[in-house]
Design a protein around this motif. Structure first.
Motif, PDB file in Angstrom:
ATOM      1  N   SER A 281      -4.677 -23.123  -4.156  1.00 13.40           N
ATOM      2  CA  SER A 281      -4.799 -21.758  -5.011  1.00 13.40           C
ATOM      3  C   SER A 281      -4.153 -22.520  -6.362  1.00 13.40           C
ATOM      4  CB  SER A 281      -4.072 -20.755  -4.504  1.00 13.40           C
ATOM      5  OG  SER A 281      -2.584 -20.984  -4.071  1.00 13.40           O
ATOM      6  N   GLY A 282      -3.409 -21.457  -6.830  1.00 13.03           N
ATOM      7  CA  GLY A 282      -2.628 -21.495  -8.180  1.00 13.03           C
ATOM      8  C   GLY A 282      -2.284 -20.272  -8.773  1.00 13.03           C
ATOM      9  N   ALA A 283      -2.280 -20.143 -10.088  1.00 15.25           N
ATOM     10  CA  ALA A 283      -2.079 -18.827 -10.676  1.00 15.25           C
ATOM     11  C   ALA A 283      -3.276 -17.933 -10.599  1.00 15.25           C
ATOM     12  CB  ALA A 283      -1.604 -19.112 -12.081  1.00 15.25           C
ATOM     13  N   THR A 284      -3.673 -17.327  -9.401  1.00  8.58           N
ATOM     14  CA  THR A 284      -4.951 -16.344  -9.352  1.00  8.58           C
ATOM     15  C   THR A 284      -4.562 -15.697  -7.709  1.00  8.58           C
ATOM     16  OG1 THR A 284      -7.168 -16.216  -9.387  1.00  8.58           O
ATOM     17  CG2 THR A 284      -6.311 -18.154  -8.153  1.00  8.58           C
ATOM     18  N   ALA A 285      -5.498 -14.610  -7.908  1.00  9.60           N
ATOM     19  CA  ALA A 285      -5.172 -13.650  -6.678  1.00  9.60           C
ATOM     20  C   ALA A 285      -5.578 -14.340  -5.296  1.00  9.60           C
ATOM     21  CB  ALA A 285      -5.887 -12.259  -6.825  1.00  9.60           C
ATOM     22  N   TYR A 286      -6.585 -15.276  -5.302  1.00  6.43           N
ATOM     23  CA  TYR A 286      -6.955 -15.812  -4.091  1.00  6.43           C
ATOM     24  C   TYR A 286      -7.101 -17.370  -3.963  1.00  6.43           C
ATOM     25  CZ  TYR A 286      -8.691 -10.899  -4.291  1.00  6.43           C
ATOM     26  OH  TYR A 286      -8.749  -9.594  -4.373  1.00  6.43           O
ATOM     27  N   ALA A 287      -7.446 -17.860  -2.999  1.00  5.75           N
ATOM     28  CA  ALA A 287      -7.254 -19.109  -2.654  1.00  5.75           C
ATOM     29  C   ALA A 287      -8.381 -19.666  -1.757  1.00  5.75           C
ATOM     30  CB  ALA A 287      -5.939 -19.635  -2.002  1.00  5.75           C
ATOM     31  N   ASP A 288      -8.541 -21.047  -1.638  1.00  2.76           N
ATOM     32  CA  ASP A 288      -9.293 -21.820  -0.751  1.00  2.76           C
ATOM     33  C   ASP A 288      -8.477 -21.958   0.395  1.00  2.76           C
ATOM     34  OD1 ASP A 288     -11.498 -21.681  -2.367  1.00  2.76           O
ATOM     35  OD2 ASP A 288     -11.321 -23.724  -3.099  1.00  2.76           O
ATOM     36  N   HIS A 289      -8.880 -21.569   1.758  1.00  2.00           N
ATOM     37  CA  HIS A 289      -8.030 -21.751   3.028  1.00  2.00           C
ATOM     38  C   HIS A 289      -8.787 -22.932   3.958  1.00  2.00           C
ATOM     39  CE1 HIS A 289      -5.821 -18.262   1.755  1.00  2.00           C
ATOM     40  NE2 HIS A 289      -6.793 -17.826   1.679  1.00  2.00           N
ATOM     41  N   TYR A 290      -7.872 -23.660   4.455  1.00  2.72           N
ATOM     42  CA  TYR A 290      -8.150 -24.628   5.608  1.00  2.72           C
ATOM     43  C   TYR A 290      -7.201 -24.702   6.804  1.00  2.72           C
ATOM     44  CZ  TYR A 290     -11.150 -26.691   1.862  1.00  2.72           C
ATOM     45  OH  TYR A 290     -11.951 -26.805   0.762  1.00  2.72           O
ATOM     46  N   ILE A 315      -9.567 -13.414   0.285  1.00  6.04           N
ATOM     47  CA  ILE A 315      -8.682 -13.190   1.324  1.00  6.04           C
ATOM     48  C   ILE A 315      -7.243 -13.151   0.746  1.00  6.04           C
ATOM     49  CG2 ILE A 315      -7.722 -14.329   3.328  1.00  6.04           C
ATOM     50  CD1 ILE A 315     -10.467 -13.522   3.492  1.00  6.04           C
ATOM     51  N   LYS A 316      -6.649 -12.028   0.901  1.00  9.50           N
ATOM     52  CA  LYS A 316      -5.152 -11.652   0.396  1.00  9.50           C
ATOM     53  C   LYS A 316      -4.424 -12.282   1.453  1.00  9.50           C
ATOM     54  CE  LYS A 316      -2.254  -8.076  -1.503  1.00  9.50           C
ATOM     55  NZ  LYS A 316      -2.132  -6.656  -1.619  1.00  9.50           N
ATOM     56  N   LYS A 317      -4.505 -12.256   2.679  1.00 10.02           N
ATOM     57  CA  LYS A 317      -3.482 -12.787   3.865  1.00 10.02           C
ATOM     58  C   LYS A 317      -4.217 -13.356   5.117  1.00 10.02           C
ATOM     59  CE  LYS A 317       0.533 -11.635   6.574  1.00 10.02           C
ATOM     60  NZ  LYS A 317       1.739 -10.504   6.444  1.00 10.02           N
ATOM     61  N   PHE A 326      -7.191 -13.601  11.936  1.00 11.43           N
ATOM     62  CA  PHE A 326      -7.038 -12.053  11.401  1.00 11.43           C
ATOM     63  C   PHE A 326      -6.790 -12.293   9.837  1.00 11.43           C
ATOM     64  CE2 PHE A 326      -5.777 -12.137  15.937  1.00 11.43           C
ATOM     65  CZ  PHE A 326      -6.488 -10.841  16.448  1.00 11.43           C
ATOM     66  N   ALA A 327      -7.602 -11.378   9.157  1.00 13.24           N
ATOM     67  CA  ALA A 327      -7.238 -11.454   7.712  1.00 13.24           C
ATOM     68  C   ALA A 327      -7.519 -10.112   7.082  1.00 13.24           C
ATOM     69  CB  ALA A 327      -8.492 -12.455   7.180  1.00 13.24           C
ATOM     70  N   LEU A 328      -6.874 -10.331   5.922  1.00 12.08           N
ATOM     71  CA  LEU A 328      -6.917  -8.895   4.834  1.00 12.08           C
ATOM     72  C   LEU A 328      -7.891  -9.427   3.517  1.00 12.08           C
ATOM     73  CD1 LEU A 328      -6.007  -6.103   4.192  1.00 12.08           C
ATOM     74  CD2 LEU A 328      -4.121  -7.205   3.013  1.00 12.08           C
ATOM     75  N   GLU A 361      -6.751   4.976  -0.503  1.00  9.51           N
ATOM     76  CA  GLU A 361      -5.348   3.933  -0.156  1.00  9.51           C
ATOM     77  C   GLU A 361      -6.046   2.501  -0.300  1.00  9.51           C
ATOM     78  OE1 GLU A 361      -3.535   5.089   3.594  1.00  9.51           O
ATOM     79  OE2 GLU A 361      -3.484   7.024   3.108  1.00  9.51           O
ATOM     80  N   VAL A 362      -4.966   1.629  -0.466  1.00 13.18           N
ATOM     81  CA  VAL A 362      -5.363   0.325  -0.586  1.00 13.18           C
ATOM     82  C   VAL A 362      -4.569  -0.363   0.495  1.00 13.18           C
ATOM     83  CG1 VAL A 362      -5.370  -1.997  -1.821  1.00 13.18           C
ATOM     84  CG2 VAL A 362      -5.976   0.261  -3.034  1.00 13.18           C
ATOM     85  N   ILE A 363      -5.096  -1.296   1.371  1.00  9.78           N
ATOM     86  CA  ILE A 363      -4.475  -1.895   2.476  1.00  9.78           C
ATOM     87  C   ILE A 363      -3.627  -2.968   1.729  1.00  9.78           C
ATOM     88  CG2 ILE A 363      -4.327  -3.254   4.668  1.00  9.78           C
ATOM     89  CD1 ILE A 363      -6.736  -1.853   5.615  1.00  9.78           C
ATOM     90  N   ASP A 364      -2.324  -3.054   1.887  1.00  2.00           N
ATOM     91  CA  ASP A 364      -1.339  -3.861   1.100  1.00  2.00           C
ATOM     92  C   ASP A 364      -0.947  -5.352   1.917  1.00  2.00           C
ATOM     93  OD1 ASP A 364       0.026  -4.519  -1.195  1.00  2.00           O
ATOM     94  OD2 ASP A 364       1.991  -4.039  -0.140  1.00  2.00           O
ATOM     95  N   ASP A 365      -0.883  -5.026   3.119  1.00  2.00           N
ATOM     96  CA  ASP A 365      -0.138  -6.153   4.050  1.00  2.00           C
ATOM     97  C   ASP A 365      -0.245  -5.896   5.675  1.00  2.00           C
ATOM     98  OD1 ASP A 365       1.023  -8.436   4.902  1.00  2.00           O
ATOM     99  OD2 ASP A 365       3.239  -7.896   4.324  1.00  2.00           O
ATOM    100  N   PHE A 366      -0.077  -6.843   6.529  1.00  2.66           N
ATOM    101  CA  PHE A 366      -0.304  -6.480   7.948  1.00  2.66           C
ATOM    102  C   PHE A 366       0.692  -7.546   8.545  1.00  2.66           C
ATOM    103  CE2 PHE A 366      -3.574  -9.748   7.393  1.00  2.66           C
ATOM    104  CZ  PHE A 366      -3.269 -10.457   8.743  1.00  2.66           C
TER     105      PHE A 366
END
Length: 727
Positions: A281-290, A315-317, A326-328, A361-366
């Motif tokens: 990732s970097g300076a942005t909200a989302y990333a590539d995940h492996y 994907i936030k988490k 399991f992902a947000l 409402e916005v889901i923030d975390d889990f």
């Protein structure tokens, strides 16, 4: 009586003081010769009069920065009332004998935490063998010496899984890069020191024989951009400190198709995790995940990185538990959903949704525990709720207090433990432990919680303001309950609006001192943040970035329309990426603000790409090499928007010469141009800290002193009778 008298006097004298702040003062700012450069950006010729300030190796440039530092320091020292304000802030910061934070709990019951005594400038590392035991000090950075006069600060730490060793990252001089040392918990002796290039995400290997961490490139200090070619490194005990091994990087892992500006992170949350997840990732909200087998990764054998998700999957988490994801994610719901799927044949458009948020409402975390999945939500970024998902059902878990901010953490997915931290604009930090047997919370404070009766009469009002395009902007207003809506209240307008980061409520005694002195705080939850979900974030990014400062302008106009304040009483404040918001607010509407405070702000966005951390931020702000994004950068560039013959508000701009995130020439060029071209008689101060960075690792008293300086400057400019400039 003195404080009450001062407030009464303030209300009486405010209008009479109004004219004295614009007296004709000659500001003999330090000068530097301009070396103009003309270049074409997206078909438009741009003249950059202060391009020479970008050469921070030029002694004349550094001398100019230091002369500005001296000039501003001398100027601020002449504001009567500043020292009393600092003492007031310092008194509030010292109310607790000590504070604890960054608490880590191990499965063996050990507690580790940073403990900050009121009289100390920086925290120390402590532990408890169990919650019932007395604590013991493990490491005091004041006692650490390296043959120089540097004052060290603990930037991060991680206890080994068995609690027998602790890795500690130390920094100094406001720098964010650190060296790591490892101590033995029983003897308190240093086992190894000087492990280089630490940046973040410190964790222990499963066998407790070494550490993994996010690192800067080996030659980063010689590089023009510290954030290029970052990597994940492993150090194993018994080796020399310099013998760390790079295990994840662009060079080591060509199959991951990383760029030089991508930042790899290896996420390993529990000792028994079967898989390790990497975020590119970097300076942005989302990333590539492996992901890959954690045993193979740490032993560096037969690593087979498999794709989990791309940035477009939003994907936030993400976690892997019992071979299921399991992902947000916001891929199909802009307010985020919790989804799950086995590791085979992943299709994010067809993944199983297990939790959707309630309307608004916005889901923030889990977090996953043995008792179910717990998740937090936010309403407009300022109202927190907690829920539990189990056996297909969602139930609300009542919070122990009404909270604007709620953060949860677990011990592991295999344990029942869940901790909750709450805060609000007027509610101090509190820590609780969940009791699953009766579904309530018990207080688990490791430090005392101070009372602040001085703030008891303060009020918070949450409203929505209509934006220029009809959107509804959440606005948090904090003031003394006894204020009069007469248009005369100094009003500090604050916003950020980048990277999808929400301005969630938090307790800040420095800011509440502003209210105590008769001011109003207004936190604008502008677009570019995450308060209303992914749409809100995307609505203040790249080509949509103007919404960020236009939202601030709309909120300021609202405060004036509702008679909280007036144009000669408004102060806009932004920092870092929020400097775009503040800088463009005063260059688009210089008539709307009396004062601007801009902390280490991005103010020359067009040139940001060519500076340190520039490539990394292309993901968020855009590249001038892309025609559409180039026009967007031109629009968000405050430096080039300064025009000759305009009356700009009084402005104080800060910069740290050791700042790796926002290079000091970005605010420096803005300050130089504003000092030259503004035709108002308002002061333009460039508040340089030659031994400072971005502010994350500043000592407590230094940070409070900076706040006192900024507030005193603003109060003086809006006519507060307690703050007068002496000559």
């Amino acid at each position: 009586m003195t404080r009450i008298y001062s407030i009464c006097l303030y209300l009486i004298l405010l209008n009479s003081c109004k004219d004295t702040i614009t007296e004709n003062i000659a500001y003999n700012y330090p000068k530097i010769e301009k070396q103009s450069v003309k270049e074409e950006y997206c078909g438009i010729e741009i003249t950059d009069d202060y391009r020479n300030l970008e050469n921070l190796k030029d002694s004349s440039v550094i001398n100019w920065f230091k002369e500005q530092e001296k000039f501003t320091k001398n100027f601020l020292n002449k504001i009567n009332g500043r020292d009393e304000l600092f003492d007031r802030m310092k008194g509030y910061a010292s109310k607790n004998e000590f504070e604890t934070y960054f608490i880590r709990v191990l499965t063996n019951g050990n507690y580790f935490y940073l403990k900050h005594y009121a009289e100390d400038n920086a925290p120390k590392l402590y532990m408890k063998r169990s919650l019932k035991n007395d604590d013991e000090i493990l490491f005091d950075p004041k006692d650490y010496e390296k043959g120089n006069d540097e004052n060290f600060t603990i930037r991060s730490y991680a206890p080994s899984w068995d609690g027998k060793k602790v890795a500690i990252a130390l920094t100094s001089g406001g720098r964010e890069f650190s060296e790591i040392l490892i101590i033995d918990v029983l003897s308190k002796k240093i086992l190894v020191e000087g492990i280089p290039n630490f940046w973040g995400n410190l964790t222990w290997l499963p066998d407790n024989r070494g550490i993994a961490f996010m690192a800067l490139a080996d030659n980063f200090e010689k590089s023009a951009d510290h954030f290029k070619n970052m990597n994940v490194s492993i150090y194993k005990l018994g080796l020399p400190a310099s013998k760390k091994e790079i295990v994840l990087s662009k060079e080591v892992n060509p199959e991951l198709h990383m760029t030089v500006s991508d930042i790899p992170v290896a996420n390993f949350h529990n000792q028994t995790d079967k898989y390790i997840i990497t975020d590119i990732s970097g300076a942005t909200a989302y990333a590539d995940h492996y992901y890959c087998l954690s045993s193979n990764f740490f032993e560096q054998k037969e690593i087979n990185w498999k794709p989990l998700a791309k940035k477009n999957d939003k994907i936030k988490k993400i976690r892997i538990y019992n071979d299921s994801i399991f992902a947000l994610t916001a891929i199909n719901n802009e307010s985020f959903e919790i989804v799950t799927k086995g590791l085979k044949n992943i299709d994010w458009n067809k993944i199983k949704v297990i939790v959707t948020p309630k309307e608004g409402e916005v889901i923030d975390d889990f977090e996953i525990t043995s008792k179910g999945i717990f998740f937090t939500t936010l309403l407009n970024g300022v109202k927190a709720k907690l829920y539990k998902f189990k056996n297909g059902n969602v139930t609300e878990v009542n919070l122990p207090i009404d909270a604007g901010y709620a953060s949860i953490s677990n011990l592991s997915p295999y344990h029942s433990e869940l901790w909750l931290i709450t805060m609000g604009w007027l509610n101090n930090y509190e820590r609780f432990k969940y009791q699953p047997e009766n579904e309530d919370f018990l207080s688990e404070e490791i430090s005392p919680v101070a009372d602040y009766p001085e703030f008891e009469n303060f009020s918070v009002k949450e409203v929505e303001v209509t934006a220029h395009d009809g959107e509804k902007i959440p606005l948090s207003i904090i003031h003394n309950g006894k204020i009069k809506k007469n248009g005369e209240n100094p009003t500090l307008m604050i916003a950020y609006g980048s990277y999808g980061i929400s301005y969630e409520p938090f307790f800040n005694t420095d800011w509440l001192t502003w209210v105590e002195y008769g001011g109003v705080l207004a936190i604008a939850h502008v677009r570019g943040g995450g308060e209303k979900g992914n749409t809100w974030y995307e609505g203040g990014k790249k080509e949509s970035k103007p919404n960020t400062w236009k939202d601030m302008i709309s909120c300021t106009e609202f405060m004036i329309e509702k008679n909280y304040t007036s144009k000669n009483r408004t102060i806009v404040r932004g920092g870092s990426a929020g400097g775009i918001m503040a800088g463009r607010s005063i260059t688009e509407r210089p008539d709307l603000f009396a004062v601007a405070m801009i902390r280490v702000g991005v103010l020359n966005a067009l040139r940001n790409e060519d500076g340190p951390n520039g490539d990394n931020n292309v993901k968020e702000f855009g590249s001038y090499k892309n025609p559409e994004e180039c026009l967007a950068l031109l629009e968000m560039d405050s430096y080039t928007k300064i025009e000759k013959g305009v009356d700009y508000p009084a402005t104080i701009i800060t910069a740290g010469l050791n700042d790796p995130r926002v290079v000091s020439w970005s605010p420096g060029k803005f300050a130089a141009r504003l000092q030259e071209l503004s035709t108002s008689n308002n002061p333009i101060l460039f508040y340089v800290q030659s031994d400072g960075g971005h502010g994350f690792d500043a000592g407590k008293w230094k940070a409070i002193k900076e706040e006192a300086n900024l507030f005193a400057f603003a109060f003086w400019q809006v006519g507060h009778p307690n703050f007068v400039l002496t000559h």
